[in-house]
Design a protein around this motif. Structure first.
Motif, mmCIF file in Angstrom:
data_model
loop_
_atom_site.group_PDB
_atom_site.id
_atom_site.type_symbol
_atom_site.label_atom_id
_atom_site.label_comp_id
_atom_site.label_asym_id
_atom_site.label_seq_id
_atom_site.Cartn_x
_atom_site.Cartn_y
_atom_site.Cartn_z
ATOM 1 N N LEU A 259 0.838 -1.196 0.000
ATOM 2 C CA LEU A 259 0.000 0.000 0.000
ATOM 3 C C LEU A 259 0.873 1.246 0.000
ATOM 4 C CD1 LEU A 259 -1.686 -1.781 2.823
ATOM 5 C CD2 LEU A 259 -3.237 -0.929 1.061
ATOM 6 N N GLU A 260 0.666 2.111 -0.997
ATOM 7 C CA GLU A 260 1.459 3.336 -1.088
ATOM 8 C C GLU A 260 0.533 4.504 -1.408
ATOM 9 O OE1 GLU A 260 5.054 5.113 -3.836
ATOM 10 O OE2 GLU A 260 5.229 3.042 -3.146
ATOM 11 N N SER A 261 0.564 5.525 -0.551
ATOM 12 C CA SER A 261 -0.334 6.672 -0.702
ATOM 13 C C SER A 261 0.469 7.963 -0.812
ATOM 14 C CB SER A 261 -1.283 6.739 0.495
ATOM 15 O OG SER A 261 -2.125 7.865 0.425
ATOM 16 N N TYR A 262 0.107 8.786 -1.785
ATOM 17 C CA TYR A 262 0.739 10.097 -1.957
ATOM 18 C C TYR A 262 2.266 10.018 -1.917
ATOM 19 C CZ TYR A 262 -4.010 11.825 -1.179
ATOM 20 O OH TYR A 262 -5.355 12.054 -1.274
ATOM 21 N N HIS A 263 2.805 9.115 -2.728
ATOM 22 C CA HIS A 263 4.265 8.947 -2.821
ATOM 23 C C HIS A 263 4.868 8.599 -1.453
ATOM 24 C CE1 HIS A 263 4.100 10.348 -6.937
ATOM 25 N NE2 HIS A 263 3.493 11.449 -6.550
ATOM 26 N N ALA A 264 4.097 7.927 -0.624
ATOM 27 C CA ALA A 264 4.523 7.381 0.671
ATOM 28 C C ALA A 264 4.705 8.441 1.751
ATOM 29 C CB ALA A 264 5.812 6.559 0.531
ATOM 30 N N VAL A 265 4.296 9.689 1.506
ATOM 31 C CA VAL A 265 4.473 10.703 2.543
ATOM 32 C C VAL A 265 3.371 10.640 3.595
ATOM 33 C CG1 VAL A 265 5.713 12.257 1.001
ATOM 34 C CG2 VAL A 265 3.241 12.521 1.267
ATOM 35 N N TYR B 157 6.118 3.850 3.954
ATOM 36 C CA TYR B 157 6.226 5.166 4.588
ATOM 37 C C TYR B 157 7.513 5.849 4.138
ATOM 38 C CZ TYR B 157 9.650 3.140 7.827
ATOM 39 O OH TYR B 157 10.757 2.542 8.364
ATOM 40 N N ALA B 158 7.463 7.167 4.074
ATOM 41 C CA ALA B 158 8.663 7.959 3.779
ATOM 42 C C ALA B 158 9.119 8.747 4.991
ATOM 43 C CB ALA B 158 8.389 8.912 2.611
ATOM 44 N N LYS C 131 10.056 1.026 4.647
ATOM 45 C CA LYS C 131 10.561 2.350 4.262
ATOM 46 C C LYS C 131 10.625 2.456 2.734
ATOM 47 C CE LYS C 131 12.382 6.431 5.140
ATOM 48 N NZ LYS C 131 13.627 6.655 5.898
ATOM 49 N N HIS C 132 10.126 3.579 2.241
ATOM 50 C CA HIS C 132 10.114 3.822 0.795
ATOM 51 C C HIS C 132 11.535 3.780 0.229
ATOM 52 C CE1 HIS C 132 9.487 6.482 -2.892
ATOM 53 N NE2 HIS C 132 8.630 5.494 -3.055
ATOM 54 N N GLU C 133 11.704 3.014 -0.829
ATOM 55 C CA GLU C 133 12.966 2.848 -1.551
ATOM 56 C C GLU C 133 14.072 2.236 -0.691
ATOM 57 O OE1 GLU C 133 13.660 6.568 -3.770
ATOM 58 O OE2 GLU C 133 12.682 5.548 -5.433
#
Length: 843
Positions: free
Chosen positions: A50-56, A82-83, A106-108
């Motif tokens: 699940l990824e929302s708004y580029h993970a922010v 999450y970012a 964590k994103h990326e």
């Protein structure tokens, strides 16, 4: 010794460069790691990323769908991206769903790349990064993020041709699109140039996140510690890029919020909700306590909001189902409409639209029940068009759509037509581009979808030519790094250096890599025919040759061995690229020359490279008869009442005009040919194979006998300076005009007497056909490409020598060459039938 040292340095550079890139460029390393995960990981069943708004944040439609999924699929693993470290929403989710198989990634991070490559279901409300490739067996669900008031994609005024490229790419990757209403689906898909070719199943489910707005307000007040006062939410759009945002911009918003607080009084609490792009900037500058935390879910918050003040934000669509007052504070309404544009008339919005904060303050102090009644009719119209599925059940419909295997409730945006994808050579000012544009304007769009694919970097020259492409054609862009690891980089470099038969590289390995790369660019889109119409770019030729497309065709627009041996300024112009290109021909289903005579020449010359010569066929290019005849009409319209130019006292014909951002008109023109002279014209690129050097030397012989002649050479190219020097040295400046590039050359051709093309070789000589269409007498050298066009007409084929060209011009002056009758409709019908049967493969 010097040449050996030079070769050694080249080899060292070839070997070192990929390692240096891998070490110095973190994006290349990360992409390589992700690519490795794609190749090695199988699909992890019953898992959702699940990824929302580029993970922010962990909010919006993705969060809403999660709240339903976690109940209906308790055995599934859920991985929230999450970012922001220590995002408070993590603790909220753990407390709210203590029994779920909930994880955070964590994103990326390396774990993110692994999960992105292997989770069975991927859910996003905006877009994954350009390296993302949906694996076979994965289901990518894109929920988008609201009904648009502002224009999207290509509909944005002043947008670049390729600004929408990654959203477009994500829509092509998606298996399922979940839309709040049909209006949003239509606008999103059309503005991203995908109507007719989008492979995704589209479900109109309503906005899942709006379900959260129907939640118990007391519970939400406690969850987010909102207190007991009535709430006014101030939620303006952020209109600047983050790099252009200043502290003064932030302070202005805070001042507006404080002004609103004064106007509504102590019974209300005004909260400021800013865009997630700039929230961190608020915190960084010490204003974090003045804005709502980014991690709070806006739709849950709306359940506790009594009044909303916004502008262009789609948040008001989410708030309207609660039937509470909305105010629209739009101080830059006219400027924003001009700069970006809207999908709806702002006067139809269901609430007060004002450019004045004081006016809104007065309305806020009034009776809100009366206010709602005042806008009830407008609200009803909005509900019928945009909100009809925002009924608290959208989450259930969304989850049903995700697991819908048959697609019974889905809408298709595929036309069912045959899909033709072409690389047109970069849309430079040349004959290949003209041929591609002509084809785009004559192809049968009732039967075919035409898609051009190209690099996303677009300059003024390229943009000008793209504007001439039929608007029914689509564009898809290749951008960002080709997917590869270090081993693939070396292999790819060997292929691009030595061709398909390289001793050090592997074509099989390259084919595997390109299969991933094509999926990265095209996602689920599968063209029926892919044409390398350019034929000179070794990368696009190699990619098309290696990719697992159903049918692959490459065009040869010239005598290709002649092009291979062409020298400009002491260097081979195309040899480095064509060495690779020739080696790829065997991977194509058809190898198409653009005239019968040049096909014979190519068959003879390319025998060493092509195993099956039966693949070598010819298809004539389409001529833009309509455009040429329109140019003819346009020039005659200008001739009526033509006056001398102020600045040079010449009669000038305008062939192009444009207005820049400052409103300044720029005109491009040529001097009207003198009627008391015999005017010859040559329209061609200024390049060695076009043979303008011999044309000028031949014309010197004509001028020696007849001073009432003039020669127009129309075009640009690498030989311009050399031709200028030659004209000066021969004393012909008075008799020869180098016009440069003319976007509407038929306007000038119409005003001349005889067309001449003295090429050493040609693909077809499309400019000859255009001149025949204008009923001009024709002279051409008897070489491949020109021969099959002029043969059988009233045109004259001459020996390819200076004397031969001069004799041809003498014959015209003496009245021995007449114009040919040219049936452009018959010609185009036959050319299109060739294209449909030979290139497309219709039997």
């Amino acid at each position: 010794m010097g040449s050996k040292l030079k070769d050694f340095k080249k080899r060292v550079k070839f070997l070192v460069r990929p390692i240096r890139e891998y070490i110095s460029n973190s994006r290349v390393r990360e992409n390589a790691y992700y690519y490795h995960q794609l190749k090695k990981n199988s699909i992890k069943k019953n898992s959702v990323l699940l990824e929302s708004y580029h993970a922010v944040s962990m909010t919006g439609n993705v969060y809403a769908i999660f709240t339903e999924l976690v109940k209906s699929k308790p055995d599934y693993d859920f991985y929230w991206v999450y970012a922001v470290d220590k995002d408070p929403m993590m603790d909220c989710l753990k407390k709210e769903f203590p029994d779920s198989k909930l994880h955070f990634v964590k994103h990326e991070s390396k774990e993110y790349y692994r999960l992105l490559a292997s989770c069975e279901i991927l859910i996003n409300d905006t877009s994954f990064m350009p390296y993302f490739i949906k694996q076979k067996g994965q289901t990518y669900v894109n929920t988008w993020h609201g009904t648009p008031l502002k224009t999207l994609g290509l509909d944005i005024k002043g947008s670049g041709w390729a600004d929408h490229k990654n959203i477009q790419r994500n829509l092509l990757q998606a298996d399922k699109l979940l839309m709040p209403n049909k209006f949003t689906a239509d606008r999103l898909i059309t503005s991203h140039d995908l109507n007719g070719i989008l492979p995704a199943q589209v479900y109109v489910t309503g906005n899942a996140r709006v379900d959260l707005s129907f939640d118990d307000a007391k519970k939400i007040r406690q969850k987010y510690q909102l207190g007991e006062k009535k709430i006014v939410l101030f939620a303006p759009t952020w209109k600047k890029d983050i790099e252009d945002t200043t502290v003064e911009d932030l302070q202005q918003l805070i001042n507006q919020m404080q002004s609103l607080q004064q106007k509504v009084g102590e019974d209300y609490k005004v909260l400021l909700k800013t865009h997630y792009f700039v929230y961190d900037f608020f915190v960084k500058e010490g204003f974090g306590d003045q804005v709502l935390p980014n991690w709070i879910d806006t739709n849950e918050l709306l359940s506790a909001v009594d009044i909303l003040i916004t502008d262009y934000s789609s948040i008001f669509f989410d708030f309207l189902p609660l039937k509470r007052p909305v105010y629209f504070y739009i101080p830059d309404k006219e400027a924003y409409a001009k700069a970006r544009g809207f999908y709806m008339d702002l006067d139809t919005l269901p609430g007060l639209v004002s450019e004045n904060l004081d006016e809104i303050g007065v309305a806020l102090a009034g009776n809100q029940s009366v206010y709602l009644q005042e806008y009830a009719t407008k609200y009803e119209k909005f509900w019928q068009k945009y909100l009809y599925l925002d009924d608290g059940k959208a989450r259930k419909r969304a989850v049903k759509a995700i697991f819908d295997q048959e697609g019974k409730d889905a809408i298709s945006y595929e036309s069912g037509k045959k899909k033709i994808m072409m690389y047109a050579g970069g849309f430079y000012n040349n004959g290949i581009t003209i041929s591609a544009i002509n084809l785009s304007n004559y192809i049968d769009y009732d039967k075919y979808e035409l898609i051009f694919w190209d690099f996303s970097k677009i300059n003024a020259e390229k943009a000008g030519n793209i504007m001439r492409v039929n608007p029914k054609a689509h564009f898809i862009y290749k951008f960002s790094n080709t997917i590869r690891d270090l081993s693939d980089t070396y292999n790819q470099n060997w292929i691009y250096r030595q061709g398909a038969n390289t001793k050090f590289g592997s074509m099989k390995k390259y084919q595997k890599q390109i299969a991933y790369e094509v999926r990265r660019i095209l996602g689920n889109f599968e063209p029926d025919v892919v044409i390398d119409f350019g034929g000179y770019n070794k990368m696009f030729t190699a990619i098309t040759a290696a990719a697992p497309f159903k049918r692959k065709v490459v065009y040869l627009h010239n005598d290709m061995l002649g092009e291979y041996n062409k020298v400009i300024n002491g260097k081979y112009k195309h040899r480095w690229n064509l060495k690779v290109t020739f080696s790829m021909y065997n991977y194509f289903d058809e190898i198409v020359s653009v005239s019968e005579s040049v096909n014979k020449q190519n068959k003879q010359n390319l025998k060493p490279w092509i195993r099956d010569l039966s693949k070598m066929v010819y298809v004539n290019n389409v001529v833009d008869a309509k455009g040429v005849l329109e140019q003819k009409q346009l020039v005659h319209e200008q001739l009526e009442g033509l006056q001398k130019s102020r600045y040079d006292q010449q009669y000038r014909i305008v062939f192009d005009e444009s207005v820049n951002w400052g409103g300044i008109l720029t005109e491009k023109s040529f001097i009207k040919p003198a009627e008391d002279k015999i005017n010859f014209i040559n329209v061609a690129r200024l390049s060695p194979e076009k043979n303008q050097i011999n044309l000028i030397k031949a014309f010197e012989k004509i001028v020696a006998k007849n001073k009432q002649v003039h020669l127009y050479i129309v075009g640009n190219g690498p030989l311009r300076r050399q031709l200028e020097d030659l004209i000066y040295d021969l004393g012909l400046s008075e008799y020869i005009s180098l016009t440069g590039y003319v976007s509407k050359p038929a306007m000038l051709t119409e005003l001349t007497d005889c067309f001449i093309l003295p090429s050493n070789y040609e693909g077809q000589g499309l400019s000859i056909i255009e001149a025949m269409l204008l009923e001009k007498p024709i002279i051409g050298t008897d070489v491949p490409g020109i021969h099959s066009v002029i043969s059988g007409t009233a045109g004259l084929l001459v020996e390819n020598t200076i004397d031969g060209i001069a004799k041809g011009m003498d014959k015209f002056i003496n009245g021995e060459i007449k114009a040919s009758n040219f049936n452009h409709k018959k010609y185009n019908d036959e050319a299109l039938q060739q294209f449909y049967s030979i290139v497309i493969g219709n039997q």
